[in-house]
Design an enzyme around this catalytic site. Structure first.
Site, PDB file in Angstrom:
ATOM      1  N   GLY A 192       0.603  -1.158   0.766  1.00 21.34           N
ATOM      2  CA  GLY A 192       0.225  -0.194  -0.155  1.00 21.34           C
ATOM      3  C   GLY A 192       0.623   1.160  -0.066  1.00 21.34           C
TER       4      GLY A 192
ATOM      5  N   GLY B 226       2.801   3.827   1.064  1.00 17.67           N
ATOM      6  CA  GLY B 226       3.575   3.941   2.394  1.00 17.67           C
ATOM      7  C   GLY B 226       3.853   5.097   2.537  1.00 17.67           C
ATOM      8  N   ARG B 227       3.901   6.077   1.661  1.00 21.56           N
ATOM      9  CA  ARG B 227       3.870   7.403   2.207  1.00 21.56           C
ATOM     10  C   ARG B 227       3.684   8.499   0.612  1.00 21.56           C
ATOM     11  NH1 ARG B 227       9.960   8.107  -1.214  1.00 21.56           N
ATOM     12  NH2 ARG B 227       9.590   5.942  -2.131  1.00 21.56           N
TER      13      ARG B 227
ATOM     14  N   LYS C 254       3.660  12.632  -3.477  1.00 19.27           N
ATOM     15  CA  LYS C 254       4.523  11.211  -2.634  1.00 19.27           C
ATOM     16  C   LYS C 254       4.722  11.862  -1.631  1.00 19.27           C
ATOM     17  CE  LYS C 254       7.395   8.346  -4.901  1.00 19.27           C
ATOM     18  NZ  LYS C 254       8.034   7.987  -6.339  1.00 19.27           N
TER      19      LYS C 254
ATOM     20  N   ASP D 165       8.842   6.353   7.338  1.00 20.64           N
ATOM     21  CA  ASP D 165       8.238   7.788   7.875  1.00 20.64           C
ATOM     22  C   ASP D 165       7.649   8.985   7.104  1.00 20.64           C
ATOM     23  OD1 ASP D 165      10.016   8.496   5.953  1.00 20.64           O
ATOM     24  OD2 ASP D 165      11.426   9.413   7.202  1.00 20.64           O
ATOM     25  N   GLY D 166       6.780   7.805   5.787  1.00 17.49           N
ATOM     26  CA  GLY D 166       6.446   8.720   4.798  1.00 17.49           C
ATOM     27  C   GLY D 166       6.809   9.944   3.918  1.00 17.49           C
TER      28      GLY D 166
ATOM     29  N   ARG E 198       2.164  14.073  -8.100  1.00 18.71           N
ATOM     30  CA  ARG E 198       2.068  12.371  -9.248  1.00 18.71           C
ATOM     31  C   ARG E 198       0.611  12.415  -9.849  1.00 18.71           C
ATOM     32  NH1 ARG E 198       4.960   7.161  -7.834  1.00 18.71           N
ATOM     33  NH2 ARG E 198       3.286   7.209  -7.034  1.00 18.71           N
TER      34      ARG E 198
ATOM     35  N   ASP F 131       4.012  -4.266  -7.067  1.00 23.70           N
ATOM     36  CA  ASP F 131       3.563  -2.917  -7.026  1.00 23.70           C
ATOM     37  C   ASP F 131       4.255  -1.973  -7.769  1.00 23.70           C
ATOM     38  OD1 ASP F 131       5.677  -3.900  -5.456  1.00 23.70           O
ATOM     39  OD2 ASP F 131       5.519  -2.041  -4.457  1.00 23.70           O
TER      40      ASP F 131
ATOM     41  N   ASP G 241       7.864   4.914 -10.668  1.00 19.07           N
ATOM     42  CA  ASP G 241       8.314   4.631  -9.735  1.00 19.07           C
ATOM     43  C   ASP G 241       9.966   4.858  -9.817  1.00 19.07           C
ATOM     44  OD1 ASP G 241       9.971   4.039  -7.432  1.00 19.07           O
ATOM     45  OD2 ASP G 241       8.713   2.702  -6.325  1.00 19.07           O
TER      46      ASP G 241
HETATM   47  P1  AMP Z   1       8.778   1.494  -3.639  1.00 21.09           P
HETATM   48  O1  AMP Z   1      10.070   1.027  -2.905  1.00 21.09           O
HETATM   49  O2  AMP Z   1       8.368   2.859  -3.223  1.00 21.09           O
HETATM   50  O3  AMP Z   1       7.563   0.789  -4.763  1.00 21.09           O
HETATM   51  O4  AMP Z   1       8.069   1.223  -1.863  1.00 21.09           O
HETATM   52  C1  AMP Z   1       7.461  -0.130  -1.746  1.00 21.09           C
HETATM   53  C2  AMP Z   1       6.561   0.186  -0.499  1.00 21.09           C
HETATM   54  O5  AMP Z   1       7.420   0.509   0.607  1.00 21.09           O
HETATM   55  C3  AMP Z   1       5.595   1.172  -0.943  1.00 21.09           C
HETATM   56  O6  AMP Z   1       4.648   0.279  -0.082  1.00 21.09           O
HETATM   57  C4  AMP Z   1       6.111   2.414  -0.406  1.00 21.09           C
HETATM   58  O7  AMP Z   1       4.230   3.155   0.030  1.00 21.09           O
HETATM   59  C5  AMP Z   1       6.944   1.322   1.187  1.00 21.09           C
HETATM   60  N1  AMP Z   1       7.829   3.213   1.297  1.00 21.09           N
HETATM   61  C6  AMP Z   1       8.786   3.263   0.959  1.00 21.09           C
HETATM   62  N2  AMP Z   1       8.797   4.634   1.458  1.00 21.09           N
HETATM   63  C7  AMP Z   1       8.580   4.723   2.331  1.00 21.09           C
HETATM   64  C8  AMP Z   1       8.339   5.410   3.373  1.00 21.09           C
HETATM   65  N3  AMP Z   1       9.860   6.549   2.954  1.00 21.09           N
HETATM   66  N4  AMP Z   1       7.680   5.598   4.352  1.00 21.09           N
HETATM   67  C9  AMP Z   1       6.467   4.415   4.441  1.00 21.09           C
HETATM   68  N5  AMP Z   1       6.506   3.541   3.367  1.00 21.09           N
HETATM   69  C10 AMP Z   1       6.969   3.579   2.781  1.00 21.09           C
HETATM   70 MG    MG Z   2       6.473   1.788  -5.552  1.00 17.63          MG
END
Ligand code: AMP
Ligand code: MG
Length: 470
Positions: free
Chosen positions: A81, A83-84, A104, A116-117, A167, A244, A254
């Site tokens: 899901g 997360g940020r 984002k 930390d989102g 985005r 994802d 991404d």
């Molecule tokens: P990504 O590598 O950007 O595709 O992220 C993979 C997963 O990690 C997704 O569910 C993102 O929402 C979560 N995520 C990445 N960075 C963060 C962050 N700093 N805080 C919370 N969730 C994160």
């Molecule tokens: Mg992603």
């Protein structure tokens, strides 16, 4: 700006209400005026900084975080899901197309899993530049409307200024969205999601036909093939092709660990965590095929006759390599300006690729040189001279035009991106971005005065590494 809610009717699991955090001192750092114009969004810095940092949310807007699963480097995470990321809603462009508007880096959500989102300035700038560059190269991609700095520090190693990326995407429906509803056993939601995705992205599919799930998989797979071929045409390495990060719309999403290939080599990998080369330049088609198979697995739950469904879905997945190879061969045909693909042309292509790899030739500059050689005198490198003679006999008066349309003169080189990111990290501004954006906005025009941006890094790229943009 009129924002519509989206996805909430499909399943209550898919879009969870979640408010962005307020930024300490939001300031508009980058704004994509040309893109904004498509949506009649005015360049009002103060208003946009507050809105696009998530600090001011109108009562009529209901931000959500989207739920999805994901196979990350082949391992399944049932609940990832956003997360940020916060989806503020959807906006319509001047042509009537609906786009998600997502922030984002505006703080933690219900899906943050301890993260930390937040987003640091570097990855935000990278996403802005790379998505613009890919768009200009004619590659389907999510777009970047703005980058807002938050006035807060994001605790990374080392600590960095925080930023929020806005985005825009035609949708955020991923392979992982289907996996999520399938894993959660929400079959009704899954069915609705397919119908919605068909309606948004593949209106040509008859949505009342029993065959629609098979047609849907075929259409998604074809979009992925088109996308991967266009990446490979320009030397783009996505770097994190998890399920994802695979959008049904076929848009690139991404930009965390992405990079451009300099010297030609199918095995090129820059991502610091991709130890096995799973997402290497030349492995991208295999992974797209694998990701489509994961979509097929989720769709399987929608059929009454499972045995027949398995046969039909497998037939689509098994057709990937033939369909991909047809598109890939056509790409080489165009890159070499050949009017048709004759019996022996695959040898011509593979001989060139072998020479390029052996002599560490730059992918972009070699194809640019071949292209320009048809128009003006150039020096052909000694190690491809014999090959050049053979190829030249296969060219025609049309070749220059064909080649110029598919072989970029300029790509967003990794070292230039890093240089610009460094400027932002060090001083919060860049002296180079404007000139760089101008050049990469017209990538198929060769201009001698731009050669500074055409050069690969002097020190080579053996030590270059990218990181997931957290
Ligand atoms: P990504 O590598 O950007 O595709 O992220 C993979 C997963 O990690 C997704 O569910 C993102 O929402 C979560 N995520 C990445 N960075 C963060 C962050 N700093 N805080 C919370 N969730 C994160
Ligand atoms: Mg992603």
């Amino acid at each position: 700006m009129k924002l519509q809610t989206r996805y909430t009717d499909i399943s209550e699991l898919l879009a969870i209400k979640d408010m962005p955090s307020t930024a300490a001192k939001p300031q508009l750092l980058l704004f994509n005026d040309k893109l904004a114009d498509n949506f009649s969004i005015k360049h009002d810095s103060e208003f946009l900084a507050k809105l696009l940092s998530g600090s001011t949310i109108d009562n009529a807007v209901a931000p959500v975080a989207l739920g999805y699963s994901g196979h990350q480097f082949g391992h399944f995470s049932p609940r990832l899901g956003d997360g940020r990321a916060h989806l503020l809603g959807a906006i319509t462009d001047k042509d009537g197309t609906l786009w998600d508007l997502q922030l984002k880096g505006a703080g933690a959500t219900v899906f943050s899993r301890g993260g930390d989102g937040r987003c640091a300035i570097g990855p935000a700038v990278r996403e802005y530049i790379m998505s613009e560059a890919l768009h200009a190269l004619g590659i389907a991609t999510t777009r970047c409307l703005a980058v807002v700095t938050t006035g807060e520090t994001v605790y990374r190693n080392p600590p960095r200024p925080g930023a929020v990326v806005t985005r825009l995407a035609k949708s955020h429906i991923r392979v992982g969205s289907f996996q999520y509803l399938a894993t959660q056993g929400d079959i009704e939601g899954l069915e609705k999601l397919v119908d919605y995705a068909i309606c948004c992205h593949f209106p040509e599919i008859n949505s009342t036909d029993e065959k629609r799930y098979i047609d849907f998989l075929t259409a998604v797979q074809d979009k992925q093939i088109e996308l991967i071929v266009s990446w490979m045409r320009v030397g783009f390495i996505h770097g994190v092709m998890n399920t994802d990060n695979t959008l049904i719309s076929g848009e690139t999403i991404d930009y965390g660990p992405c990079a451009m290939m300099n010297n030609f080599d199918f095995d090129t990998v820059f991502s610091s965590i991709d130890h096995q080369g799973r997402y290497a330049f030349g492995n991208q088609p295999t992974i797209a095929n694998w990701n489509c198979a994961r979509l097929a697995e989720s769709l399987l739950l929608l059929f009454k006759d499972e045995k027949q469904a398995l046969t039909d879905l497998s037939a689509v997945i098994n057709s990937f390599s033939t369909r991909f190879n047809d598109a890939f061969n056509f790409m080489w045909q165009k890159k070499l300006g050949l009017e048709s693909l004759e019996e022996d042309d695959h040898i011509l292509v593979s001989e060139l690729l072998t020479l390029m790899k052996q002599h560490k030739l730059d992918y972009t500059n070699t194809f640019n040189l071949l292209t320009e050689s048809l128009q003006s005198p150039v020096t052909i490198p000694a190690n491809i001279k014999e090959w050049y003679k053979k190829w030249f006999l296969r060219t025609s008066t049309q070749s220059y035009k064909t080649m110029r349309a598919v072989n970029p003169a300029v790509i967003p080189r990794n070292h230039n991106i890093e240089m610009i990111i460094g400027e932002y990290e060090n001083s919060g501004k860049s002296a180079s971005l404007e000139a760089f954006l101008k050049v990469i906005s017209n990538p198929y025009i060769y201009k001698a005065e731009n050669t500074h941006w055409y050069e690969p890094p002097k020190e080579g790229d053996a030590n270059y590494q990218t990181f997931c943009g957290t």
